[in-house]
Scaffold this motif. Structure first.
Motif, mmCIF file in Angstrom:
data_model
loop_
_atom_site.group_PDB
_atom_site.id
_atom_site.type_symbol
_atom_site.label_atom_id
_atom_site.label_comp_id
_atom_site.label_asym_id
_atom_site.label_seq_id
_atom_site.Cartn_x
_atom_site.Cartn_y
_atom_site.Cartn_z
ATOM 1 N N GLU A 80 -43.601 24.927 -29.952
ATOM 2 C CA GLU A 80 -43.934 25.123 -28.543
ATOM 3 C C GLU A 80 -42.661 25.370 -27.724
ATOM 4 O O GLU A 80 -42.637 26.214 -26.826
ATOM 5 N N GLU A 81 -41.608 24.635 -28.070
ATOM 6 C CA GLU A 81 -40.335 24.811 -27.375
ATOM 7 C C GLU A 81 -39.773 26.211 -27.633
ATOM 8 O O GLU A 81 -39.298 26.890 -26.712
ATOM 9 N N LYS A 82 -39.853 26.651 -28.868
ATOM 10 C CA LYS A 82 -39.378 27.994 -29.201
ATOM 11 C C LYS A 82 -40.212 29.062 -28.486
ATOM 12 O O LYS A 82 -39.676 30.067 -28.015
ATOM 13 N N TYR A 83 -41.514 28.825 -28.407
ATOM 14 C CA TYR A 83 -42.394 29.767 -27.730
ATOM 15 C C TYR A 83 -42.041 29.873 -26.253
ATOM 16 O O TYR A 83 -41.969 30.974 -25.698
ATOM 17 N N GLU A 84 -41.798 28.725 -25.612
ATOM 18 C CA GLU A 84 -41.426 28.732 -24.195
ATOM 19 C C GLU A 84 -40.093 29.453 -23.984
ATOM 20 O O GLU A 84 -39.941 30.217 -23.027
ATOM 21 N N ALA A 85 -39.141 29.231 -24.882
ATOM 22 C CA ALA A 85 -37.849 29.913 -24.778
ATOM 23 C C ALA A 85 -38.034 31.424 -24.950
ATOM 24 O O ALA A 85 -37.422 32.222 -24.218
ATOM 25 N N LEU A 86 -38.872 31.812 -25.869
ATOM 26 C CA LEU A 86 -39.136 33.229 -26.097
ATOM 27 C C LEU A 86 -39.835 33.849 -24.889
ATOM 28 O O LEU A 86 -39.503 34.963 -24.471
ATOM 29 N N LYS A 87 -40.778 33.122 -24.325
ATOM 30 C CA LYS A 87 -41.467 33.602 -23.137
ATOM 31 C C LYS A 87 -40.473 33.805 -21.989
ATOM 32 O O LYS A 87 -40.521 34.816 -21.284
ATOM 33 N N LEU A 88 -39.573 32.851 -21.823
ATOM 34 C CA LEU A 88 -38.562 32.944 -20.765
ATOM 35 C C LEU A 88 -37.637 34.127 -21.026
ATOM 36 O O LEU A 88 -37.321 34.895 -20.111
ATOM 37 N N ALA A 89 -37.227 34.308 -22.263
ATOM 38 C CA ALA A 89 -36.347 35.430 -22.599
ATOM 39 C C ALA A 89 -37.047 36.758 -22.343
ATOM 40 O O ALA A 89 -36.440 37.696 -21.807
ATOM 41 N N SER A 115 -39.400 37.358 -20.205
ATOM 42 C CA SER A 115 -39.544 37.590 -18.773
ATOM 43 C C SER A 115 -38.219 38.011 -18.147
ATOM 44 O O SER A 115 -38.188 38.781 -17.195
ATOM 45 N N MET A 116 -37.124 37.521 -18.690
ATOM 46 C CA MET A 116 -35.812 37.917 -18.174
ATOM 47 C C MET A 116 -35.471 39.344 -18.570
ATOM 48 O O MET A 116 -34.682 40.005 -17.893
ATOM 49 N N LEU A 117 -36.086 39.799 -19.633
ATOM 50 C CA LEU A 117 -35.842 41.169 -20.073
ATOM 51 C C LEU A 117 -36.704 42.177 -19.316
ATOM 52 O O LEU A 117 -36.624 43.363 -19.569
ATOM 53 N N GLY A 118 -37.504 41.699 -18.415
ATOM 54 C CA GLY A 118 -38.281 42.609 -17.596
ATOM 55 C C GLY A 118 -39.761 42.598 -17.858
ATOM 56 O O GLY A 118 -40.476 43.450 -17.348
ATOM 57 N N SER A 119 -40.241 41.662 -18.618
ATOM 58 C CA SER A 119 -41.676 41.574 -18.859
ATOM 59 C C SER A 119 -42.374 41.184 -17.557
ATOM 60 O O SER A 119 -41.966 40.264 -16.865
ATOM 61 N N ASP A 120 -43.417 41.894 -17.215
ATOM 62 C CA ASP A 120 -44.135 41.627 -15.973
ATOM 63 C C ASP A 120 -45.033 40.390 -16.075
ATOM 64 O O ASP A 120 -45.422 39.828 -15.055
ATOM 65 N N ASP A 121 -45.364 39.990 -17.262
ATOM 66 C CA ASP A 121 -46.308 38.894 -17.449
ATOM 67 C C ASP A 121 -45.798 37.560 -16.904
ATOM 68 O O ASP A 121 -46.566 36.781 -16.364
ATOM 69 N N ASN A 122 -44.517 37.300 -17.069
ATOM 70 C CA ASN A 122 -44.015 35.962 -16.774
ATOM 71 C C ASN A 122 -42.956 35.945 -15.671
ATOM 72 O O ASN A 122 -42.158 35.007 -15.599
ATOM 73 N N LYS A 123 -42.915 36.935 -14.811
ATOM 74 C CA LYS A 123 -41.881 36.971 -13.783
ATOM 75 C C LYS A 123 -41.985 35.786 -12.837
ATOM 76 O O LYS A 123 -40.969 35.192 -12.472
ATOM 77 N N GLU A 130 -43.246 32.804 -13.421
ATOM 78 C CA GLU A 130 -42.791 31.609 -14.137
ATOM 79 C C GLU A 130 -41.267 31.578 -14.226
ATOM 80 O O GLU A 130 -40.652 30.532 -14.069
ATOM 81 N N THR A 131 -40.661 32.718 -14.481
ATOM 82 C CA THR A 131 -39.206 32.797 -14.593
ATOM 83 C C THR A 131 -38.546 32.453 -13.272
ATOM 84 O O THR A 131 -37.577 31.692 -13.224
ATOM 85 N N ILE A 152 -36.015 29.369 -12.693
ATOM 86 C CA ILE A 152 -34.667 29.576 -12.173
ATOM 87 C C ILE A 152 -34.472 28.738 -10.918
ATOM 88 O O ILE A 152 -33.420 28.098 -10.748
ATOM 89 N N ASN A 153 -35.472 28.706 -10.050
ATOM 90 C CA ASN A 153 -35.371 27.891 -8.837
ATOM 91 C C ASN A 153 -35.244 26.409 -9.172
ATOM 92 O O ASN A 153 -34.470 25.689 -8.533
#
Length: 96
Positions: A54-63, A65-73, A75-76, A80-81
């Protein structure tokens, strides 16, 4: 007198059978206790593995979204805040 001897022999036989059954039940109980302990350890290991994934999945999701994925902006931005607030809090504590 023979009748009393028969009764005593019968009681001895029944007590012997009960004691034997008690020993068998103790052995079975011991085996079951070991099986429970093994299962609990396996469950603990599986929970740790799930938490790791789950931790790896969350890190991947964050990565992603930082690469420009619209799905998780959103959340990102929230993450960050939250990190910025944590950093500000740490700086405030250090400056005191």
């Amino acid at each position: 007198m023979g009748n009393i001897e028969d009764i005593v022999d019968s009681l001895e036989s029944k007590i012997s059978k009960v004691l034997h059954k008690l020993e068998l039940l103790r052995l079975e109980n011991s085996k079951l206790s070991e099986a429970i302990a093994t299962s609990q350890q396996e469950l603990k290991n599986q929970k740790l593995l799930v938490a790791s994934w789950e931790e790896k999945y969350e890190a991947l999701k964050l990565a992603n979204s930082m690469l420009g994925s619209d799905d998780n902006k959103r959340e990102t931005k929230l993450k960050i805040n939250a990190l910025i607030r944590d950093i500000d809090h740490c700086i405030a504590q250090l400056s005191e």
